[in-house]
Design an enzyme around this catalytic site. Sequence first.
Site: not given
Length: 168
Positions: A25, A34-35, A119
């Site tokens: 972000n 995923v972060d 996504t």
Amino acid sequence: MPAKLSAIRADIATLSLDAIVNAANSALAGGGGVDGAIHRAAGPELAQACRQLGGCPTGEARLTEGYNLRARYIIHTVGPVWKGGNCGEPQLLAACYRNALSLAAAHDVRRLAFPSIGTGVYGYPLDLAAKTAVNTVRETLRDFDGIEEVIFCCFSAGDLQVYQRLLG
Ligand code: AR6
């Protein structure tokens, strides 16, 4: 030699490559998806390094060490939030791939993996995002002949099928 493009299904945080790309972000504050997986695997030094970067605008990319990951570097990029497709989302998503590859090349990265940026939480339709991802990487690699391999790392079997069809 042209770079090898492939798609696999894996947790990107486990891959042993020169770099992995993070779908972050704009505050580079860590988060879910995923972060979250990358921050958990890399360890707390990553959050510290990200704080010092002072954020990253949508479409741009920033580099950190990989810390406890097997990957040497993490390239953080910020995908667009999907608002229907008429708010510059395709251009911003393409910029993520271009800027990440450019930063990778500047750090002599030969092999790297991308998640399907935008996504998940950001809602970009997978089919559209995958087309932009594959086309942009193909075009951009012409400018960076040090990059030997790009892997599209998918989290679901359905996503993998879409990428494999585009690459086949
Ligand atoms: N390895 C590979 N792909 C993964 C993994 C993983 N471990 N985990 C999820 N994915 P998302 P975004 C896939 O939501 O849409 C975060 O909170 C997932 O299935 O991670 O760009 C950030 O902090 C999907 O296909 O990223 C931002 O606030 C893809 O990764 C926001 O989410 C991207 O989903 C970014 O949203």
